[in-house]
Enzyme design. Sequence first.
Site, PDB file in Angstrom:
ATOM      1  N   ASP A 130       0.800  -1.231   0.000  1.00  0.00           N
ATOM      2  CA  ASP A 130       0.000   0.000   0.000  1.00  0.00           C
ATOM      3  C   ASP A 130       0.831   1.277   0.000  1.00  0.00           C
ATOM      4  O   ASP A 130       0.329   2.345   0.344  1.00  0.00           O
ATOM      5  CB  ASP A 130      -0.944   0.004   1.216  1.00  0.00           C
ATOM      6  N   GLU A 131       2.092   1.185  -0.420  1.00  0.00           N
ATOM      7  CA  GLU A 131       2.954   2.366  -0.361  1.00  0.00           C
ATOM      8  C   GLU A 131       4.027   2.283  -1.435  1.00  0.00           C
ATOM      9  O   GLU A 131       4.538   1.204  -1.736  1.00  0.00           O
ATOM     10  CB  GLU A 131       3.597   2.448   1.022  1.00  0.00           C
TER      11      GLU A 131
END
Length: 381
Positions: free
Chosen positions: A95-96
């Site tokens: 998620d990054e």
Amino acid sequence: MDAFFAAIEQLKRPELRGKPVIVGGDPDGRGVVAACSYEARAYGIHSAMPMTQAKRRCPHAVCLPGDMKTYASYSKRVKAILDRYTPLVEPVSVDEAFLDVTGCERLFGEPEEIARKIKADVLAETGLTCSVGIAPNRFLAKLASDLEKPDGLVELTLEDAKGRLRELPVSRIWGVGKVGREKLETMGIFRIGQLQDAPLDLLEKTFGNQTESLRAMAFGRGSEIVEPPGRAKSVSNETTFEEDTADEKLMRDVLRWLAERVARRMRRGRYRGRTITLKLRFSDFKTITRSATVSHYTDSGPEIGRTVTELFERVELGGRKVRLLGVGVGNLETAYSQLTLYDDGDKQQKLDETMDSIRDRFGEDAVTRGVKVTWRDTYLE
């Protein structure tokens, strides 16, 4: 991404919107929080917190086991959006990611305009919000992205970083974990501004050659290099016991079993490595690692198992119970470039290939190498 796993669950189930949602292990067992919604964070819940503690803080929270297949699908969709704007995308986790948009201005506009376009595309195509940090280096960009979550957009320059960082806790600096924070607090340093003002000689007495990088980040300086994914830097596996254990024989068996799994993944990815690492987490959540570098590159389960077991033997358990064990191999090279000069190596390679073929056809536990796995259903989560 903002509360990625929990946000996806709220997207899938609209009735969960506005409610505290926790994604993680069994709330009545020994699992930990993988992610939680902002409604849950208001109760002090955070990732890696034991689920039992999270439930005590928020008994009415909705606890979900998670759906990694769905999360990975959303992650790929977001990554595809990022790839439209620059080829220099470095995923950090599911998620990054870091992006280097240098030279993309003529196509997509200035960095702030690019950030707004990415945020709009992500929302339109996934229904999720994300927070973006714009800065001249990775550390500041990461920090900026966290300052105004959710759905934030913050730009930090080196000129304004010193002032913006001063009131933040020292734990916001990369690499300052629990131990580093406690050392700084013992010195009376709680906030980044105090670290900026601290005498160098005082810091060097405690942090030695780490002082320079620590102070650099306190003033907002860090690496500017964004590295798109290439070959793996390490391969690892870890497992958590269903109950904390002080049974050293059991732990040796688990380490050899983990070593076989790591070795199989390395062979599948055509890697061999030299640096073998043991990870051990005690029942009080204190975690230690021990590493050794062997003289040659290997993808042999028995060799990795022997080395990691030797590392384990050097750990003074002192009767303490263990919660988690892990095995990793780093310092990798592509296996097809490595040629063995020894007959035993050739025999081992043929045996590994035969065992891999059997496992591919009949399952991971169809054949084992002197390591019993019958304990796994009883002792491991």
